[in-house]
Design a protein around this motif. Structure first.
Motif, PDB file in Angstrom:
ATOM      1  N   GLY A  78     -17.319 -41.782  18.030  1.00  0.00           N
ATOM      2  CA  GLY A  78     -18.614 -42.288  18.471  1.00  0.00           C
ATOM      3  C   GLY A  78     -18.473 -43.720  18.936  1.00  0.00           C
ATOM      4  N   ASN A  79     -19.597 -44.384  19.106  1.00  0.00           N
ATOM      5  CA  ASN A  79     -19.600 -45.786  19.507  1.00  0.00           C
ATOM      6  C   ASN A  79     -19.316 -46.671  18.298  1.00  0.00           C
ATOM      7  OD1 ASN A  79     -20.278 -45.171  22.169  1.00  0.00           O
ATOM      8  ND2 ASN A  79     -22.453 -45.109  21.666  1.00  0.00           N
ATOM      9  N   THR A  80     -18.631 -47.753  18.536  1.00  0.00           N
ATOM     10  CA  THR A  80     -18.386 -48.711  17.472  1.00  0.00           C
ATOM     11  C   THR A  80     -19.638 -49.549  17.239  1.00  0.00           C
ATOM     12  OG1 THR A  80     -17.575 -50.372  19.016  1.00  0.00           O
ATOM     13  CG2 THR A  80     -15.942 -48.905  18.052  1.00  0.00           C
ATOM     14  N   VAL A  81     -19.696 -50.191  16.099  1.00  0.00           N
ATOM     15  CA  VAL A  81     -20.782 -51.118  15.812  1.00  0.00           C
ATOM     16  C   VAL A  81     -20.260 -52.507  16.136  1.00  0.00           C
ATOM     17  CG1 VAL A  81     -22.283 -52.070  14.034  1.00  0.00           C
ATOM     18  CG2 VAL A  81     -21.704 -49.628  14.006  1.00  0.00           C
ATOM     19  N   GLY A  82     -20.815 -53.113  17.149  1.00  0.00           N
ATOM     20  CA  GLY A  82     -20.304 -54.403  17.601  1.00  0.00           C
ATOM     21  C   GLY A  82     -19.133 -54.194  18.541  1.00  0.00           C
ATOM     22  N   SER A  83     -19.017 -55.032  19.507  1.00  0.00           N
ATOM     23  CA  SER A  83     -17.933 -54.913  20.472  1.00  0.00           C
ATOM     24  C   SER A  83     -17.476 -56.315  20.834  1.00  0.00           C
ATOM     25  CB  SER A  83     -18.424 -54.164  21.714  1.00  0.00           C
ATOM     26  OG  SER A  83     -17.392 -54.070  22.665  1.00  0.00           O
ATOM     27  N   TRP A  84     -16.254 -56.634  20.472  1.00  0.00           N
ATOM     28  CA  TRP A  84     -15.714 -57.970  20.724  1.00  0.00           C
ATOM     29  C   TRP A  84     -15.449 -58.134  22.209  1.00  0.00           C
ATOM     30  CZ3 TRP A  84     -15.610 -62.558  18.979  1.00  0.00           C
ATOM     31  CH2 TRP A  84     -14.697 -63.491  19.483  1.00  0.00           C
TER      32      TRP A  84
ATOM     33  N   ASP B 290     -26.822 -67.289  12.299  1.00  0.00           N
ATOM     34  CA  ASP B 290     -26.334 -67.591  13.641  1.00  0.00           C
ATOM     35  C   ASP B 290     -25.793 -66.376  14.390  1.00  0.00           C
ATOM     36  OD1 ASP B 290     -27.033 -70.222  13.152  1.00  0.00           O
ATOM     37  OD2 ASP B 290     -25.013 -70.800  12.539  1.00  0.00           O
ATOM     38  N   GLY B 291     -25.670 -65.239  13.707  1.00  0.00           N
ATOM     39  CA  GLY B 291     -25.192 -64.026  14.367  1.00  0.00           C
ATOM     40  C   GLY B 291     -23.768 -64.136  14.880  1.00  0.00           C
ATOM     41  N   ILE B 292     -22.905 -64.773  14.092  1.00  0.00           N
ATOM     42  CA  ILE B 292     -21.520 -64.937  14.543  1.00  0.00           C
ATOM     43  C   ILE B 292     -20.620 -63.931  13.836  1.00  0.00           C
ATOM     44  CG2 ILE B 292     -21.922 -67.358  15.058  1.00  0.00           C
ATOM     45  CD1 ILE B 292     -20.393 -68.122  12.589  1.00  0.00           C
ATOM     46  N   TRP B 293     -19.427 -63.769  14.353  1.00  0.00           N
ATOM     47  CA  TRP B 293     -18.450 -62.842  13.803  1.00  0.00           C
ATOM     48  C   TRP B 293     -17.816 -63.428  12.546  1.00  0.00           C
ATOM     49  CZ3 TRP B 293     -17.430 -58.076  16.061  1.00  0.00           C
ATOM     50  CH2 TRP B 293     -18.041 -57.854  17.296  1.00  0.00           C
TER      51      TRP B 293
ATOM     52  N   PRO C  86      -9.213 -62.658  20.036  1.00  0.00           N
ATOM     53  CA  PRO C  86      -8.686 -63.433  21.165  1.00  0.00           C
ATOM     54  C   PRO C  86      -9.813 -63.965  22.049  1.00  0.00           C
ATOM     55  CG  PRO C  86      -8.232 -61.082  21.427  1.00  0.00           C
ATOM     56  CD  PRO C  86      -8.820 -61.264  20.070  1.00  0.00           C
ATOM     57  N   GLY C  87      -9.687 -65.224  22.420  1.00  0.00           N
ATOM     58  CA  GLY C  87     -10.700 -65.857  23.253  1.00  0.00           C
ATOM     59  C   GLY C  87     -11.888 -66.385  22.469  1.00  0.00           C
ATOM     60  N   GLY C  88     -11.863 -66.210  21.148  1.00  0.00           N
ATOM     61  CA  GLY C  88     -12.976 -66.658  20.313  1.00  0.00           C
ATOM     62  C   GLY C  88     -12.854 -68.124  19.935  1.00  0.00           C
TER      63      GLY C  88
ATOM     64  N   LYS D  54     -18.347 -67.297  18.737  1.00  0.00           N
ATOM     65  CA  LYS D  54     -17.973 -67.994  17.517  1.00  0.00           C
ATOM     66  C   LYS D  54     -17.521 -67.003  16.457  1.00  0.00           C
ATOM     67  CE  LYS D  54     -20.950 -71.977  18.189  1.00  0.00           C
ATOM     68  NZ  LYS D  54     -22.100 -72.725  17.679  1.00  0.00           N
ATOM     69  N   VAL D  55     -16.469 -67.403  15.726  1.00  0.00           N
ATOM     70  CA  VAL D  55     -15.918 -66.606  14.632  1.00  0.00           C
ATOM     71  C   VAL D  55     -15.777 -67.534  13.429  1.00  0.00           C
ATOM     72  CG1 VAL D  55     -14.025 -65.137  13.874  1.00  0.00           C
ATOM     73  CG2 VAL D  55     -14.590 -65.257  16.304  1.00  0.00           C
ATOM     74  N   LEU D  56     -16.294 -67.095  12.288  1.00  0.00           N
ATOM     75  CA  LEU D  56     -16.297 -67.929  11.089  1.00  0.00           C
ATOM     76  C   LEU D  56     -15.004 -67.794  10.282  1.00  0.00           C
ATOM     77  CD1 LEU D  56     -18.139 -69.720   9.165  1.00  0.00           C
ATOM     78  CD2 LEU D  56     -18.414 -67.613   7.877  1.00  0.00           C
TER      79      LEU D  56
END
Length: 127
Positions: free
Chosen positions: A32-38, A65-68, A114-116, A44-46
């Motif tokens: 199925g579909n993943t939850v969240g897609s990087w 803040d809704g960050i990863w 990557p790229g975060g 931003k990543v904590l």
């Protein structure tokens, strides 16, 4: 992910079953579909450093803040030892594996996202 250290301490097989389903579906392993897609668009990543076992202050930032979430390092996992010759006022005076743990967690977070934009949050209050 930790659910328990010993079955006699946590006899909640229904909880463990729910966690398995959340991970299985969340990662899209059921085709199925993943939850969240990087996307890797400087999101931003904590990297949470310090605090208690379940890191509530770090998670407050994630939710607000809704960050990863990259890595969360509880304070007890960062032992620090002040040498007899030092006063503990500079990082060179403080020994232990804490520097290594933070660096490895930072590097792993950068590789996983990557790229975060990795941001560190320090929770100085131990619980």
């Amino acid at each position: 992910m930790e659910t328990t250290a010993h079955p006699s301490w946590f006899d909640r097989s229904n909880f463990i079953a729910v966690i398995k389903i959340v991970l299985w579906k969340g990662l899209g392993l059921d085709e199925g579909n993943t939850v969240g897609s990087w996307q890797g668009n400087s999101e931003k990543v904590l990297l949470g450093i310090g605090g208690g076992h379940y890191a509530p202050r770090h998670m407050d930032i994630v939710i607000k803040d809704g960050i990863w979430v990259g890595h969360l390092l509880s304070g007890y996992s960062l032992p620090m030892e002040v040498s007899p010759q030092g006063n503990g006022k500079s990082s060179s005076d403080v020994g232990g594996m804490w520097k290594h743990s933070i660096k490895v967690s930072y590097d792993a977070t950068k590789a996983a996202f990557p790229g975060g934009q990795v941001i560190a949050h320090l929770d100085q209050n131990q619980q």
